[in-house]
Design a protein around this motif. Structure first.
Motif, short mmCIF file in Angstrom:
data_model
loop_
_atom_site.label_atom_id
_atom_site.label_comp_id
_atom_site.label_asym_id
_atom_site.label_seq_id
_atom_site.Cartn_x
_atom_site.Cartn_y
_atom_site.Cartn_z
N UNK A 34 0.81 -1.23 -0.08
CA UNK A 34 -0.09 -0.23 0.13
C UNK A 34 0.40 1.60 0.27
N UNK B 91 0.93 5.73 0.20
CA UNK B 91 0.22 6.34 0.10
C UNK B 91 1.27 7.82 -0.27
N UNK C 90 7.62 6.72 -12.01
CA UNK C 90 5.90 6.15 -11.83
C UNK C 90 4.83 7.26 -10.92
N UNK C 91 4.79 6.24 -9.91
CA UNK C 91 3.40 6.63 -8.55
C UNK C 91 3.52 7.65 -8.40
N UNK D 243 -3.36 10.10 -2.64
CA UNK D 243 -3.49 8.70 -3.02
C UNK D 243 -3.18 7.74 -2.71
N UNK D 244 -4.16 7.14 -2.51
CA UNK D 244 -3.96 5.15 -1.96
C UNK D 244 -3.50 4.49 -3.18
N UNK D 245 -3.12 4.00 -3.58
CA UNK D 245 -2.50 3.47 -4.39
C UNK D 245 -2.39 1.14 -3.78
N UNK D 246 -2.91 0.49 -3.44
CA UNK D 246 -2.80 -0.57 -3.75
C UNK D 246 -2.13 -1.49 -5.03
N UNK D 247 -0.82 -2.23 -4.46
CA UNK D 247 -0.91 -3.19 -5.71
C UNK D 247 -0.57 -4.70 -5.15
N UNK D 248 -0.51 -5.42 -6.05
CA UNK D 248 -0.47 -6.78 -5.68
C UNK D 248 0.18 -6.80 -6.33
N UNK D 249 1.53 -7.91 -6.42
CA UNK D 249 2.71 -8.36 -6.60
C UNK D 249 3.18 -9.96 -6.53
N UNK D 250 4.30 -10.29 -7.36
CA UNK D 250 4.28 -11.05 -6.84
C UNK D 250 6.47 -11.29 -7.18
N UNK D 251 6.42 -11.88 -5.87
CA UNK D 251 7.53 -11.52 -5.66
C UNK D 251 8.33 -11.73 -4.38
N UNK E 259 12.05 -2.64 -4.10
CA UNK E 259 10.77 -2.46 -5.53
C UNK E 259 9.99 -1.46 -6.28
N UNK F 55 9.30 1.95 -8.36
CA UNK F 55 8.08 2.05 -9.21
C UNK F 55 7.46 3.77 -8.87
#
Lengths: 80, 80
Positions: free
Chosen positions: B5, B7, B64-65, B41-49, B56, B60
């Motif tokens: 997550x 913020x 970009x974010x 902004x709240x940005x929720x990220x699902x990732x395979x790591x 990492x 991002x």
């Protein structure tokens, strides 16, 4: 002065075009491990109130800050 | 699958027109106790790591974010 923090998220199942675009952009930038991105709003509120802050913020969410059809919200009150 | 997550907030001193508009709107709706509203902004990220998730996500944010000139970000990793 009290501080409250409202987090507004899209309900599950509601499309998030901004999140989909950012997922693809991150993948293109080499962050291939990213599977899903969802955007929400953080709203920080400073207010002059002594009591009943949570129901007051709830009323603000229902009237203006969140769209009850597509969004959910959570309220956090910052301790002094 | 891990969840992170991010913020993203405007730096202090950076104008937030959306927050000012919402402050006035809340005041007009009768929420006169509201003194200041700031949006983030709240940005929720699902990732395979498996490892190294924080650096990492930081990469991002920088690429970009978040806009490092006007915004700050904090990263929270959700425990499995």
């Amino acid at each position: 002065m009290k501080k409250a923090r409202v987090i507004v998220k899209l309900k599950e199942g509601i499309l998030d075009p901004q999140g989909e675009t950012v997922t693809k952009a991150l993948n293109r930038l080499g962050f291939v491990e990213v599977k899903k991105v969802r955007f929400g709003k953080l709203i920080e509120i400073e207010l002059e109130i002594e009591e009943g802050i949570v129901p007051r913020i709830e009323a603000m969410c229902q009237k203006l800050l969140a769209n009850p059809v597509t969004e959910t919200y959570t309220i956090e009150i910052e301790e002094d």
